[in-house]
Design a protein around this motif. Structure first.
Motif, mmCIF file in Angstrom:
data_model
loop_
_atom_site.group_PDB
_atom_site.id
_atom_site.type_symbol
_atom_site.label_atom_id
_atom_site.label_comp_id
_atom_site.label_asym_id
_atom_site.label_seq_id
_atom_site.Cartn_x
_atom_site.Cartn_y
_atom_site.Cartn_z
ATOM 1 N N UNK A 87 -9.848 23.798 -14.444
ATOM 2 C CA UNK A 87 -9.948 22.494 -14.416
ATOM 3 C C UNK A 87 -9.346 21.929 -12.768
ATOM 4 N N UNK A 88 -9.685 20.643 -12.230
ATOM 5 C CA UNK A 88 -8.998 20.464 -11.052
ATOM 6 C C UNK A 88 -7.627 20.910 -10.903
ATOM 7 N N UNK A 89 -6.843 20.429 -11.940
ATOM 8 C CA UNK A 89 -5.379 20.781 -11.792
ATOM 9 C C UNK A 89 -5.285 22.434 -11.370
ATOM 10 N N UNK A 90 -5.993 22.952 -12.268
ATOM 11 C CA UNK A 90 -5.727 24.665 -12.167
ATOM 12 C C UNK A 90 -6.499 25.067 -10.835
ATOM 13 N N UNK A 91 -7.511 24.502 -10.387
ATOM 14 C CA UNK A 91 -7.937 25.025 -9.295
ATOM 15 C C UNK A 91 -7.133 24.653 -8.059
ATOM 16 N N UNK A 92 -6.487 23.502 -8.206
ATOM 17 C CA UNK A 92 -5.326 23.189 -7.201
ATOM 18 C C UNK A 92 -4.324 24.362 -7.129
#
Length: 633
Positions: A87-92
């Motif tokens: 997800x975007x948060x995990x990618x961050x």
């Protein structure tokens, strides 16, 4: 003088594995957090581990990751299992690991087995000896030893030895003072037990605090204080002459931010002497640990947002968090964190991953001055409306329409399109200067052509009430219980988003007017039963001044009585409707009537009426309601 102990100067290690890689079974201790136990992560606060397996492949719980990573000792290993498509948060998170120099290569199953086989996954043997301290702890200990009464505040990030310092204090002064220690559990206080002889203090469980009475020459020490409801802490501050509280204010420990923003600000009202101590040097791992730095940066776990200034005309931005440049995202989240007591790392995850969450940003000459976080909710699918109305379903992501459908008994509300204001915040140093009102008015104008209704749920105070009322919102509901994080009653305020061309907006206007009229008519009867009613005396006075009382509504009364008899609603929702009917019409339904109008709680009524607990009483009251319906009410 206390001897100086050796701290753990090692860094922690990270391995990332794919979603289909199984974590092997090992006899050595491993803390495993999966979808089955992620929500129980708080029970591990205060413990230490050398190996942690964190499964983020099905659900990413950012609060849990921050919390349990703080229990990982230097030299320890954190294994994170990732989904196939982060997800975007995990990618961050992955990107931040890379920027911190941490290897983010996906580890194969074979390599994982080899790494674990060579890793020392043994229980941590404390490097501390009784009555030993780090230089920073020794300095703090010297200060508390000369502090005879008042409040001691011990703040620090996790892993700095707060609990150890409490144990050292007990051991150093147990002959001078009596010590009582409160912590979430004895297991979570194991560091204190390791540093101080258990014969030198008494342990008190959190549920025993309401009955606690401090003795002469006694200190009450509270570890992990942010895990306690703030109103419990406030009551202790009123009645204790010696109170010490240690906590982490990083935002994942229940009311952590509430502790920092609210409770500590009230202490000067109760104590003439306040000693504030800070610990900054880690003792559980080495200074400059890349894992800690990466997690701190990724989830913006910083102390304070930068100060803002009002200059020139404001500019506004309506955007999804994932579209913000990293620097602006961090500014926005830090402003939320510094200004609101319930903001946590999970909020950043939600903002990045959920497309129904949006941000309104207010800028003055390039300075972020205000932020409004809104969530799109409703209309609820038709097949879910009746189950929600009957209390059988509570779909995630639908707080406002779900609450209006169930608590306010409005199926119409469930069919409206809504925006919920999750948070609205203005930089603390420019509050009370109109920036919040200007931001909210911009939000209302921007959304009025697309949605029927807008509302918010929050811990209500007289100050917040006037802010929302002045911007066209009205109260529709007050909860029955004090919110643990805010120490206040939760409230639901709403207003229609006026648009003459929308049928839904006309429905919303009529609905809000009707529900507000009900609130003003019935709240004084709810007020009689609130266990902290004095906190809302101002609201009861305000409602009384409105003079919006209405005659007895037999249809509404019958509907509520039938829903209670059928088990669809709790007694608390029926109580004000029933109390008003009894008062205006001299109705008598025996214990059902007396339970609605006296000031005793249901637990107290059950005991006084010799029922075997509250559940047995409720069953009897539902039967009485059914009889009343059969008799034609």
């Amino acid at each position: 003088m206390n001897s100086i102990s050796t701290t753990n100067t090692n860094y922690r290690h990270l391995l990332l594995i794919a979603a289909d890689t199984e974590f092997p079974n090992f006899a050595a201790p491993v803390l495993k957090l999966t979808a089955n136990n992620l929500n129980q992560y708080r029970q591990y606060l205060g413990t230490e581990h050398y190996c942690i397996f964190f499964d983020a492949s099905a659900q990413f719980h950012a609060d849990a990751l921050l919390a349990v990573s703080g229990t990982l000792a230097g030299g320890g290993l954190l294994v994170i299992r990732l989904p196939n498509q982060p997800s975007p948060s995990l990618q961050r998170l992955i990107d931040t690991f890379e920027a911190s120099g941490i290897d983010t290569t996906i580890t194969s199953a074979e390599a994982l087995n080899n790494k674990l086989a060579s890793h020392a996954c043994e229980p941590i043997n404390s490097g501390f000896q009784a009555c030993s301290a780090t230089p920073e702890q020794a300095s703090a200990l010297e200060k508390v030893e000369h502090f005879n009464s008042g409040a001691v505040i011990l703040n620090a990030p996790r892993g700095r030895g707060k609990s150890s310092l409490l144990g050292l204090w007990i051991q150093a002064q147990h002959t001078k003072y009596k010590f009582t220690l409160c912590a979430p559990s004895k297991r979570q206080a194991n560091r204190i037990f390791a540093m101080a002889d258990s014969a030198n203090f008494e342990f008190l469980a959190p549920d025993q605090l309401p009955g606690y009475e401090q003795g002469e020459n006694e200190w009450l020490l509270i570890d992990e204080a942010a895990s306690l409801p703030s109103h419990v802490l406030t009551d202790l501050a009123k009645h204790c002459s010696r109170l010490a509280i240690a906590t982490t204010t990083e935002g994942y420990e229940s009311s952590g931010r509430g502790f920092a923003l609210r409770f500590q600000q009230t202490l000067p009202q109760h104590f003439a002497n306040i000693l504030t101590l800070e610990l900054s040097t880690p003792v559980r791992w080495g200074s400059g640990d890349p894992l800690e730095e990466a997690l701190t940066r990724c989830f913006c776990v910083y102390s304070n947002a930068a100060e803002a200034a009002l200059s020139g005309q404001p500019n506004y931005q309506y955007i999804h968090a994932s579209a913000l440049p990293p620097e602006q995202l961090e500014q926005a989240f830090m402003l939320l964190t510094s200004a609101h007591y319930q903001t946590s790392p999970n909020d950043l995850r939600l903002l990045l991953d959920d497309q129904k969450q949006r941000l309104f940003l207010q800028w003055h000459n390039g300075n972020l001055t205000g932020i409004c976080w809104v969530a799109e909710e409703g209309p609820i699918p038709e097949e879910l409306i009746i189950p929600i109305y009957q209390g059988k379903r509570r779909p995630a992501g639908q707080l406002l329409p779900q609450s209006m459908c169930f608590h306010l008994r409005s199926q119409t509300a469930a069919r409206l399109s809504m925006q919920r204001i999750v948070r609205i915040a203005v930089a603390p140093n420019i509050q009370q200067r109109g920036a919040g009102t200007a931001l909210l008015q911009y939000v209302l104008d921007a959304l009025k052509s697309s949605y029927d209704l807008i509302g918010s749920s929050f811990g209500v105070s007289e100050h917040l009430h006037h802010f929302w009322i002045n911007n066209g919102f009205v109260p529709l509901r007050i909860g029955q219980h004090i919110d643990a994080a805010s120490g206040m009653y939760s409230a639901l305020y709403a207003r229609p988003l006026a648009n003459e061309n929308q049928v839904g907006s006309n429905q919303a206007s009529a609905l809000v007017a009707e529900l507000f009229s009900r609130f003003c008519s019935y709240f004084p009867f709810q007020f009689l039963k609130l266990n902290q009613a004095q906190q809302l005396q101002w609201l009861n006075d305000w409602v009384t001044e409105k003079q919006l009382t209405r005659p007895h509504d037999q249809q509404l009364f019958t509907e509520y009585l039938a829903d209670f008899a059928a088990g669809y609603i709790p007694f608390e929702l029926l109580q004000p409707i029933l109390a008003k009917a009894i008062t205006q019409n001299s109705l008598d339904y025996g214990l059902l009537s007396s339970s609605a109008v006296n000031t005793l709680s249901l637990v107290e009524i059950a005991a006084a009426s010799e029922f075997h607990g509250k559940a047995a009483l409720i069953e009897h009251l539902r039967a009485l309601a059914d009889i009343a319906l059969s008799d034609g009410c």
